[in-house]
Scaffold this motif. Sequence first.
Motif, PDB file in Angstrom:
ATOM      1  N   CYS A 248       0.888  -1.307  -0.036  1.00 52.03           N
ATOM      2  CA  CYS A 248       0.107  -0.006   0.070  1.00 52.03           C
ATOM      3  C   CYS A 248       0.990   1.345   0.046  1.00 52.03           C
ATOM      4  O   CYS A 248       2.352   1.172   0.075  1.00 52.03           O
ATOM      5  N   HIS A 249       0.237   2.259  -0.167  1.00 52.04           N
ATOM      6  CA  HIS A 249       0.805   3.698  -0.099  1.00 52.04           C
ATOM      7  C   HIS A 249       0.484   4.269   1.115  1.00 52.04           C
ATOM      8  O   HIS A 249      -0.735   4.352   1.588  1.00 52.04           O
ATOM      9  N   LEU A 250       1.473   4.569   1.974  1.00 53.85           N
ATOM     10  CA  LEU A 250       1.231   5.284   3.449  1.00 53.85           C
ATOM     11  C   LEU A 250       1.069   6.642   3.321  1.00 53.85           C
ATOM     12  O   LEU A 250       1.906   7.478   3.163  1.00 53.85           O
ATOM     13  N   ALA A 251      -0.069   6.900   3.096  1.00 55.85           N
ATOM     14  CA  ALA A 251      -0.619   8.535   2.877  1.00 55.85           C
ATOM     15  C   ALA A 251      -1.478   9.048   3.808  1.00 55.85           C
ATOM     16  O   ALA A 251      -1.729   8.529   4.883  1.00 55.85           O
ATOM     17  N   PHE A 252      -1.681  10.316   3.796  1.00 60.10           N
ATOM     18  CA  PHE A 252      -2.815  11.078   4.648  1.00 60.10           C
ATOM     19  C   PHE A 252      -4.045  10.226   4.255  1.00 60.10           C
ATOM     20  O   PHE A 252      -4.485  10.104   3.501  1.00 60.10           O
ATOM     21  N   TYR A 258      -5.092  -0.162   7.079  1.00 56.98           N
ATOM     22  CA  TYR A 258      -3.663  -0.070   6.489  1.00 56.98           C
ATOM     23  C   TYR A 258      -2.938  -0.216   7.793  1.00 56.98           C
ATOM     24  O   TYR A 258      -1.784  -1.263   7.873  1.00 56.98           O
ATOM     25  N   ARG A 259      -3.011   0.623   8.719  1.00 58.24           N
ATOM     26  CA  ARG A 259      -2.387   0.462   9.853  1.00 58.24           C
ATOM     27  C   ARG A 259      -2.462  -0.651  10.823  1.00 58.24           C
ATOM     28  O   ARG A 259      -1.610  -1.339  11.164  1.00 58.24           O
ATOM     29  N   GLU A 260      -3.667  -1.048  10.862  1.00 55.63           N
ATOM     30  CA  GLU A 260      -3.944  -2.261  11.688  1.00 55.63           C
ATOM     31  C   GLU A 260      -3.377  -3.490  11.056  1.00 55.63           C
ATOM     32  O   GLU A 260      -2.589  -4.337  11.604  1.00 55.63           O
ATOM     33  N   THR A 261      -3.494  -3.636   9.508  1.00 62.14           N
ATOM     34  CA  THR A 261      -2.826  -4.883   8.945  1.00 62.14           C
ATOM     35  C   THR A 261      -1.199  -4.857   8.959  1.00 62.14           C
ATOM     36  O   THR A 261      -0.600  -5.755   9.402  1.00 62.14           O
ATOM     37  N   LYS A 344      -2.584 -11.008   1.791  1.00 64.94           N
ATOM     38  CA  LYS A 344      -3.329 -10.262   2.674  1.00 64.94           C
ATOM     39  C   LYS A 344      -2.989  -8.746   2.484  1.00 64.94           C
ATOM     40  O   LYS A 344      -3.961  -7.804   2.282  1.00 64.94           O
ATOM     41  N   VAL A 345      -1.720  -8.418   2.549  1.00 61.46           N
ATOM     42  CA  VAL A 345      -1.322  -7.088   2.551  1.00 61.46           C
ATOM     43  C   VAL A 345      -1.384  -6.246   1.185  1.00 61.46           C
ATOM     44  O   VAL A 345      -1.833  -5.214   0.784  1.00 61.46           O
ATOM     45  N   HIS A 346      -1.358  -7.328   0.037  1.00 65.82           N
ATOM     46  CA  HIS A 346      -1.497  -6.710  -1.247  1.00 65.82           C
ATOM     47  C   HIS A 346      -3.048  -6.338  -1.362  1.00 65.82           C
ATOM     48  O   HIS A 346      -3.098  -5.375  -2.143  1.00 65.82           O
TER      49      HIS A 346
END
Length: 550
Positions: A248-252, A258-261, A344-346
């Motif tokens: 993923c892209h860690l964005a605003f 996203y964070r939890e996974t 899973k993360v993809h």
Amino acid sequence: MPRAADVLIDSLKIQDVDRVFCVPGESYLGAIDALYDAPEIDIVRVRHEGGGGFMAVADAKYTGRTGVEFVSRGPGATNASIGVHVAQQDAVPIVLFVGQVARGDIGRGAFQEVNYVKTFSDMAKLVIEIRDPDKLAGSVQQAFYTANAGTPGPVVVSLPEDMLLEETQVGAKPASREVMSKPNAGEISELCRRLANAEKPIIIAGGQVGFEEGREALRSVAEIWGLPVAVAWRRQDIFDHSHPNFACHLAFNSPPVYRETLNEADLVVAIGTRLGDVTTQGYQIPTAPKPRQPLIHVYPDDVCLGAIFETELAIQADATETLQAVAGTNAPELPAGRLEWIKKVHSLSADRMKWDWKSADDGVVFGNVISHLVDKLEDDAVTAMDAGNFATWVQRLFPYKTSHVQMASAAGAMGMGVPSAVASSLRNPERQVVCFVGDGGFLMTGNEMIAAVERNLPIRFIVSNNSSYGTIRLYQERNHPDRSIATDLTNPDFAAVAEAYGIRGFKIERDEEIKPVIDEAFKVDGPSLVEVKTSLEYISAFTTISQIRG
């Protein structure tokens, strides 16, 4: 003997500078005069020093070299300060040359006098005021070295106007570059040992991964070692989004999942990133100061290692060198469950890159436009993006490849879009450049699109007009419901503005206009602008106003 101004321009040539951005001013007329005799340096005369600052940053991002801007004293310098701040936040090397009052007037509060050391010392890596012409060559050498050493960033050089006209016996000095540190064998061995023992590792990769060589090394490590890759804020072009190992892209305003996974990981390897607050989702992945999982941090500047997070293995080294060393090390058989972890993360991004067109009563949903543009953008296109919620649609739906360029500011400064599109297209007019900008950001620096007219740059400007400072409105809806204020905008007819500049202007006001208007705008020989009357209800790619209100 040459004037100091002549030595200054000779020094730029030695530093491989072939383009400078400027608003001309009387306080550095000597330097402008010296540039007259240096046709190999392209002078891009901008309409506002802030636009020039953005262009210098974008030029450095595009080329990997040092961006340069010249501005006049006082107002010129303060206007340009936004470029200095963005360069610091984005870790981009630029040198800002600022005219200064005559040496005899320094400290007297003279017309437009500013103490640049006091003004810029918190943003710039170094501020130099050159009062002795014989020290100019050495100071310029130091400025470029410092801008590129460690964590790259901005350097400000003050040039008293009378100093530039004095003769000097000291000629231009050779360029000096810091040798990028390499990881040692022991560090690579320990890094690989930890990767082999981890069940659910995650790589967080940042901009220091760099260009083709680093991106290829990152892909090789991900494939050879079976590692999912999350990319830092606005660094989406360093890893193919269609790759099964892309996370993923860690964005605003990323979805909390996203964070939890990612926090399910049992090892975090941060490479080529300073791990700022946006990339770490508010210092939550990894968690500051003590991460939930072991952290390995690879970055060439030791100031960034262990400063915010407890780090089990800190490697002061270049990202590409480290990745190549890891890729060249034999990887063991993947542990049970690794492929399921990657899958899973993809899914975090893959599931959200699918888009079924939506309709809204208050305008076109910008996601509909972006989903159509996916097939219009070429494999090496530059996406120049301003700051704002409209950009979340691009960041969510566009399938970035390592052959693309994501030209955007991690600093979140509005006004970057148009100047960065111009700077990118100047470097390669044959390359497709598409500028995504909101109505707010366009009215800050949209005047710089005149350069696309002057040089016939075939930039496609896409203006999302929802008549609002959308990002702030979103926060108002979330934090102060039913109390929105100061975010509604009264806007001009952007297509008509474009026509007044000599740019073909188009409008999209209904869904059925998306395809024919985009197709026509992209056929224009020269620049074109498409104004999209967008929905405020669909305020970002991840939520609506109705959903926020419940």
